[in-house]
Design a protein around this motif. Structure first.
Motif, short mmCIF file in Angstrom:
data_model
loop_
_atom_site.label_atom_id
_atom_site.label_comp_id
_atom_site.label_asym_id
_atom_site.label_seq_id
_atom_site.Cartn_x
_atom_site.Cartn_y
_atom_site.Cartn_z
N TYR A 178 0.84 -1.20 0.00
CA TYR A 178 0.00 0.00 0.00
C TYR A 178 0.88 1.24 0.00
CZ TYR A 178 -3.67 -3.21 1.51
OH TYR A 178 -4.56 -4.24 1.60
N SER A 179 0.27 2.37 -0.33
CA SER A 179 0.98 3.64 -0.20
C SER A 179 0.14 4.55 0.68
CB SER A 179 1.26 4.26 -1.56
OG SER A 179 0.28 5.15 -1.93
N VAL A 180 0.81 5.38 1.43
CA VAL A 180 0.14 6.27 2.39
C VAL A 180 0.32 7.70 1.91
CG1 VAL A 180 0.11 7.09 4.77
CG2 VAL A 180 0.59 4.70 4.30
N THR A 181 -0.76 8.45 1.91
CA THR A 181 -0.71 9.89 1.65
C THR A 181 -1.19 10.57 2.92
OG1 THR A 181 -1.18 9.55 -0.68
CG2 THR A 181 -1.53 11.76 0.20
N TRP A 182 -0.30 11.25 3.59
CA TRP A 182 -0.64 11.92 4.85
C TRP A 182 -1.32 13.24 4.54
CZ3 TRP A 182 -0.28 9.44 9.34
CH2 TRP A 182 0.55 8.34 9.42
N VAL A 183 -2.53 13.40 5.00
CA VAL A 183 -3.25 14.65 4.86
C VAL A 183 -2.96 15.52 6.07
CG1 VAL A 183 -5.52 15.73 4.66
CG2 VAL A 183 -5.04 13.59 3.45
N ASN A 184 -3.08 14.95 7.24
CA ASN A 184 -2.74 15.61 8.50
C ASN A 184 -1.72 14.73 9.20
OD1 ASN A 184 -4.64 17.78 8.31
ND2 ASN A 184 -6.24 16.30 8.79
N LEU A 185 -0.55 15.26 9.44
CA LEU A 185 0.49 14.48 10.10
C LEU A 185 0.09 14.19 11.55
CD1 LEU A 185 3.63 16.33 8.77
CD2 LEU A 185 2.73 14.14 8.01
N PRO A 186 0.40 12.98 12.02
CA PRO A 186 0.07 12.67 13.41
C PRO A 186 0.91 13.51 14.36
CG PRO A 186 1.38 10.91 12.46
CD PRO A 186 1.06 11.87 11.35
N ARG A 187 0.31 13.94 15.43
CA ARG A 187 1.00 14.77 16.42
C ARG A 187 1.10 14.02 17.74
NH1 ARG A 187 2.29 19.64 14.86
NH2 ARG A 187 1.29 20.43 13.00
N LYS A 188 2.15 14.31 18.45
CA LYS A 188 2.34 13.72 19.77
C LYS A 188 1.41 14.39 20.76
CE LYS A 188 7.22 13.13 18.87
NZ LYS A 188 8.57 13.52 19.24
N GLY A 189 1.13 13.67 21.82
CA GLY A 189 0.37 14.28 22.91
C GLY A 189 1.21 15.34 23.59
N GLN A 190 0.62 16.19 24.35
CA GLN A 190 1.34 17.29 24.99
C GLN A 190 2.42 16.77 25.94
OE1 GLN A 190 0.97 20.45 24.08
NE2 GLN A 190 2.65 21.00 25.40
N LYS A 191 2.15 15.68 26.65
CA LYS A 191 3.13 15.14 27.60
C LYS A 191 4.35 14.61 26.87
CE LYS A 191 -0.19 13.98 31.16
NZ LYS A 191 -0.82 12.93 31.95
N GLU A 192 4.16 13.93 25.75
CA GLU A 192 5.28 13.42 24.98
C GLU A 192 6.10 14.57 24.39
OE1 GLU A 192 4.55 10.44 22.04
OE2 GLU A 192 2.95 9.56 23.24
N ALA A 193 5.45 15.59 23.92
CA ALA A 193 6.15 16.74 23.34
C ALA A 193 6.99 17.45 24.40
CB ALA A 193 5.16 17.70 22.71
N ASP A 194 6.45 17.52 25.63
CA ASP A 194 7.19 18.18 26.70
C ASP A 194 8.42 17.37 27.13
OD1 ASP A 194 5.43 20.27 26.69
OD2 ASP A 194 4.20 19.50 28.35
N LYS A 195 8.37 16.04 27.02
CA LYS A 195 9.50 15.19 27.38
C LYS A 195 10.70 15.46 26.49
CE LYS A 195 6.88 11.27 29.12
NZ LYS A 195 6.53 9.88 28.87
N LYS A 196 10.46 15.76 25.22
CA LYS A 196 11.55 15.98 24.27
C LYS A 196 12.27 17.29 24.51
CE LYS A 196 10.72 12.33 21.69
NZ LYS A 196 11.64 11.32 21.33
N ASP A 197 11.61 18.25 25.11
CA ASP A 197 12.21 19.58 25.33
C ASP A 197 13.19 19.58 26.46
OD1 ASP A 197 10.82 20.57 23.23
OD2 ASP A 197 9.21 21.41 24.46
#
Length: 74
Positions: free
Chosen positions: A55-74
């Motif tokens: 199959y091939s995937v066409t991303w219309v809206n990219l998946p986003r991390k939850g706020q807690k996961e995004a804060d861990k990376k900072d």
């Protein structure tokens, strides 16, 4: 003579309007860099899964991390 003038004026105005729209950038101006909240791991995982099955995937809206996961990376 008047009709030639008005027709020329209408064409000139249309040309300027379309030129302004074409020069605005459109999708080229759209953000091309991924921000830190895009879930790259999920994108890679889903793309690999789809590719393995033909199959091939066409991303219309990219998946986003939850706020807690995004804060861990900072």
């Amino acid at each position: 003579m008047k009709s030639v003038f008005f027709c020329s004026a209408a064409i000139a105005v249309a040309g300027l309007a379309l030129g302004g729209c074409a020069g605005s950038g459109g999708t080229r101006v759209a953000k091309t860099q991924y921000d830190y909240q895009v879930d790259q791991e999920k994108i890679v995982s889903v793309n690999k899964w789809a590719n393995d099955r033909g199959y091939s995937v066409t991303w219309v809206n990219l998946p986003r991390k939850g706020q807690k996961e995004a804060d861990k990376k900072d």
